[in-house]
Write an enzyme that holds these catalytic residues in place. Structure first.
Site, PDB file in Angstrom:
ATOM      1  CD  GLU A 193      17.420  26.662 -27.628  1.00 18.87           C
ATOM      2  OE1 GLU A 193      16.285  26.174 -27.496  1.00 18.87           O
ATOM      3  OE2 GLU A 193      17.647  27.829 -27.968  1.00 18.87           O
ATOM      4  N   GLY A 194      20.374  21.210 -27.095  1.00 17.83           N
ATOM      5  CA  GLY A 194      20.282  19.757 -27.177  1.00 17.83           C
ATOM      6  C   GLY A 194      20.719  19.268 -28.539  1.00 17.83           C
ATOM      7  N   GLY A 242      27.741  20.374 -20.928  1.00 15.83           N
ATOM      8  CA  GLY A 242      26.977  20.855 -22.068  1.00 15.83           C
ATOM      9  C   GLY A 242      25.727  20.005 -22.199  1.00 15.83           C
TER      10      GLY A 242
HETATM   11  C1  LIG Z   1      26.519  28.822 -31.412  1.00 13.56           C
HETATM   12  C2  LIG Z   1      26.150  28.297 -30.055  1.00 13.56           C
HETATM   13  C3  LIG Z   1      25.319  29.052 -29.217  1.00 13.56           C
HETATM   14  C4  LIG Z   1      25.026  28.581 -27.929  1.00 13.56           C
HETATM   15  N1  LIG Z   1      24.259  29.385 -27.086  1.00 13.56           N
HETATM   16  C5  LIG Z   1      24.078  28.971 -25.800  1.00 13.56           C
HETATM   17  C6  LIG Z   1      23.402  29.831 -24.857  1.00 13.56           C
HETATM   18  O1  LIG Z   1      22.958  30.939 -25.188  1.00 13.56           O
HETATM   19  N2  LIG Z   1      23.271  29.406 -23.574  1.00 13.56           N
HETATM   20  C7  LIG Z   1      23.741  28.197 -23.159  1.00 13.56           C
HETATM   21  O2  LIG Z   1      23.590  27.887 -21.974  1.00 13.56           O
HETATM   22  N3  LIG Z   1      24.375  27.363 -24.023  1.00 13.56           N
HETATM   23  C8  LIG Z   1      24.545  27.720 -25.328  1.00 13.56           C
HETATM   24  N4  LIG Z   1      25.207  26.893 -26.212  1.00 13.56           N
HETATM   25  C9  LIG Z   1      25.736  25.629 -25.717  1.00 13.56           C
HETATM   26  C10 LIG Z   1      25.023  24.418 -26.291  1.00 13.56           C
HETATM   27  O3  LIG Z   1      23.766  24.268 -25.714  1.00 13.56           O
HETATM   28  C11 LIG Z   1      25.966  23.222 -26.082  1.00 13.56           C
HETATM   29  O4  LIG Z   1      27.048  23.395 -27.002  1.00 13.56           O
HETATM   30  C12 LIG Z   1      25.281  21.899 -26.299  1.00 13.56           C
HETATM   31  O5  LIG Z   1      24.373  21.633 -25.252  1.00 13.56           O
HETATM   32  C13 LIG Z   1      26.296  20.750 -26.405  1.00 13.56           C
HETATM   33  O6  LIG Z   1      27.183  20.788 -25.340  1.00 13.56           O
HETATM   34  P1  LIG Z   1      28.758  20.694 -25.597  1.00 13.56           P
HETATM   35  O7  LIG Z   1      29.112  21.726 -26.606  1.00 13.56           O
HETATM   36  O8  LIG Z   1      29.433  20.746 -24.289  1.00 13.56           O
HETATM   37  O9  LIG Z   1      28.948  19.289 -26.273  1.00 13.56           O
HETATM   38  P2  LIG Z   1      29.084  17.891 -25.517  1.00 13.56           P
HETATM   39  O10 LIG Z   1      28.125  17.812 -24.392  1.00 13.56           O
HETATM   40  O11 LIG Z   1      30.528  17.657 -25.259  1.00 13.56           O
HETATM   41  O12 LIG Z   1      28.601  16.907 -26.660  1.00 13.56           O
HETATM   42  C14 LIG Z   1      29.384  16.686 -27.853  1.00 13.56           C
HETATM   43  C15 LIG Z   1      28.608  15.808 -28.777  1.00 13.56           C
HETATM   44  O13 LIG Z   1      28.404  14.555 -28.178  1.00 13.56           O
HETATM   45  C16 LIG Z   1      27.237  13.973 -28.703  1.00 13.56           C
HETATM   46  N5  LIG Z   1      26.434  13.499 -27.557  1.00 13.56           N
HETATM   47  C17 LIG Z   1      26.020  14.201 -26.480  1.00 13.56           C
HETATM   48  N6  LIG Z   1      25.346  13.405 -25.637  1.00 13.56           N
HETATM   49  C18 LIG Z   1      25.348  12.166 -26.188  1.00 13.56           C
HETATM   50  C19 LIG Z   1      24.833  10.910 -25.794  1.00 13.56           C
HETATM   51  N7  LIG Z   1      24.173  10.770 -24.635  1.00 13.56           N
HETATM   52  N8  LIG Z   1      25.021   9.837 -26.613  1.00 13.56           N
HETATM   53  C20 LIG Z   1      25.705   9.970 -27.756  1.00 13.56           C
HETATM   54  N9  LIG Z   1      26.218  11.129 -28.196  1.00 13.56           N
HETATM   55  C21 LIG Z   1      26.040  12.215 -27.423  1.00 13.56           C
HETATM   56  C22 LIG Z   1      26.526  15.036 -29.542  1.00 13.56           C
HETATM   57  O14 LIG Z   1      26.814  14.795 -30.917  1.00 13.56           O
HETATM   58  C23 LIG Z   1      27.206  16.292 -29.120  1.00 13.56           C
HETATM   59  O15 LIG Z   1      27.226  17.277 -30.133  1.00 13.56           O
HETATM   60  C24 LIG Z   1      25.497  27.335 -27.509  1.00 13.56           C
HETATM   61  C25 LIG Z   1      26.301  26.575 -28.374  1.00 13.56           C
HETATM   62  C26 LIG Z   1      26.621  27.041 -29.623  1.00 13.56           C
HETATM   63  C27 LIG Z   1      27.513  26.194 -30.514  1.00 13.56           C
END
Ligand SMILES: Cc1cc2nc3c(=O)[nH]c(=O)nc-3n(C[C@H](O)[C@H](O)[C@H](O)COP(=O)(O)OP(=O)(O)OC[C@H]3O[C@@H](n4cnc5c(N)ncnc54)[C@H](O)[C@@H]3O)c2cc1C
Length: 397
Positions: free
Chosen positions: A368-369, A138
């Site tokens: 989106e980050g 993600g």
């Molecule tokens: C409603 C919704 C719509 C979406 N639509 C799309 C789409 O159309 N296309 C697509 O490709 N993706 C989409 N996404 C995915 C979205 O971009 C990801 O959920 C997002 O990038 C976070 O990835 P993850 O959920 O795997 O969380 P993880 O990568 O597991 O991260 C979890 C949390 O860890 C924390 N974190 C992350 N990195 C760090 C760091 N380096 N240091 C400290 N803390 C950190 C943040 O608080 C983060 O929220 C969507 C997500 C949602 C919820």
């Protein structure tokens, strides 16, 4: 002080103010009431409506392909998202996804790819989606596993994508997959995959707090012609980031629209809710809350339109877009929470506007980050600039 005051800021040309004002009146009439509870049907209807009335032309680039201009105008996209979000979160979503889903084609597609997809996106006849995230990748995008193997004049895709907005209703997906030219980010390419391509299936529909079409996609020996690859092999990661550079700022704009709506709802409530022999707005604690909300909204607007203007001026906006997204989404969460508080018990009743906004804003701090990722981007850019401009007398301590 009104919500439209910012249209006279120097970031905008006169046509931007006209666009926002016209859309505001149109949206009040056409989209405010599109809310049946069936997110798929509402979304399809909104895409068709936005296309039929010409608004989606702003989501694609190239007049020849149905675009409003030769290049994507970030300020127009932001004003449209801000305005739609204030009226109906799903209308904003429908507009944004047409842009994000086709953004890679607008930025780097061949003429044939643009001619085949963009006019239909602009007319609202084809629904677009952007498939980057995976169950195990993600925030760490470069760790993606979904693979595209070259075989003759085809690529064969295997793997999964998740959290894909418009998943299940899209007509095509822009999919990022590992093609292996190099390790990590330099071994990824982008492909356009039509929804009816054999081997592409919807593995799961995902239900979230503010319902909109969302799914996990599965690719099993899914064959696409090599002509469906966007840009050179191995440039997909860069293309995804360039696409996000445009749309990250627009997420800030959507948050701003939600926050403005929350402020309007809060003002209406505090000036009418009678208590203690007056109305809620008479109390200084209420006024302090409103003042803080107003400052958060203006900070968000200044950051958002600074980044949008800077991108439209052809300058890099990596740090500015990250700042805009962080300030606007985190600020909107606080503004909306304050509006719920001011509404009291009525604020948590299902589907009143502030309760809906409370659910709608939450995901914007993640997708989106996530906010933490934006902080890392800002710090990285700051340290880069600092290293380049370090004065000779700077302390090493
Ligand atoms: C409603 C919704 C719509 C979406 N639509 C799309 C789409 O159309 N296309 C697509 O490709 N993706 C989409 N996404 C995915 C979205 O971009 C990801 O959920 C997002 O990038 C976070 O990835 P993850 O959920 O795997 O969380 P993880 O990568 O597991 O991260 C979890 C949390 O860890 C924390 N974190 C992350 N990195 C760090 C760091 N380096 N240091 C400290 N803390 C950190 C943040 O608080 C983060 O929220 C969507 C997500 C949602 C919820």
């Amino acid at each position: 002080m009104t919500a439209a005051d910012h249209l006279s800021w120097p970031f905008f040309a006169p046509h931007h103010a006209e666009l926002a004002t016209t859309l505001d009146a149109w949206a009040a009439e056409h989209v405010a009431s599109v809310h049946t509870g069936d997110a798929d049907a509402d979304c399809r209807a909104l895409v068709r409506l936005l296309g039929a009335h010409g608004w989606l032309a702003h989501a694609v680039a190239g007049r020849e392909f149905g675009g409003a201009g030769e290049a994507i105008d970030t300020r127009s996209i932001c004003l449209i998202r801000e305005t739609l979000a204030a009226h109906n979160g799903l209308a904003d979503f429908a507009f944004a996804m047409q842009g994000l889903g086709s953004g890679a084609i607008s930025l780097d597609g061949t003429s044939a790819q643009r001619a085949r997809y963009l006019p239909r996106v602009a007319r609202g006849e084809a629904i677009a989606a952007f498939a980057l995230s995976e169950p195990d990748s993600g925030s760490d995008v470069a760790a993606m596993q979904c693979a595209a193997r070259a075989e003759g004049d085809e690529y064969v895709l295997n793997g999964e994508k998740t959290w894909i907005s418009n998943g299940g209703i899209a007509d095509f997906y822009v999919v990022f997959a590992r093609t292996g030219e190099a390790l990590g980010a330099r071994g990824i390419s982008a492909f356009i995959v039509d929804a009816d391509t054999p081997g592409l299936s919807i593995a799961e529909r995902i239900d979230v707090i503010a319902p909109h079409p969302l799914a996990r996609l599965r690719f099993t020996e899914c064959r696409v012609p090599a002509t469906q690859r966007i840009g050179a092999a191995g440039t997909g990661f860069k293309l995804a980031m360039r696409t996000l550079d445009v749309f990250r700022t627009s997420v800030a704009a959507a948050a701003l629209g939600f926050a403005r709506r929350a402020m309007a709802e809060a003002r209406a409530r505090v000036t009418s809710r009678r208590m203690f022999g007056g109305v809620l707005a008479d109390f200084q604690l209420t006024q302090a809350t409103l003042a803080t909300m107003a400052m958060q909204i203006d900070s968000a607007a200044l950051h958002t339109y600074r980044a949008a203007w800077q991108r439209d001026s052809g300058r890099t906006v990596t740090a500015e877009a990250a700042m805009a997204k962080y300030v606007a989404t985190e600020g909107a969460q606080r503004v909306i929470d304050a509006a719920v508080q001011l509404w009291g018990g009525m604020g948590v009743v299902h589907d009143v506007p502030v309760e809906r906004l409370y659910r709608e804003i939450r995901a914007l701090r993640i997708y989106e980050g996530a906010s933490e990722v934006q902080q890392l981007i800002i710090a990285r850019e700051l340290l880069k600039t600092h290293a380049a401009s370090r004065p000779p007398h700077a302390s090493d301590a």
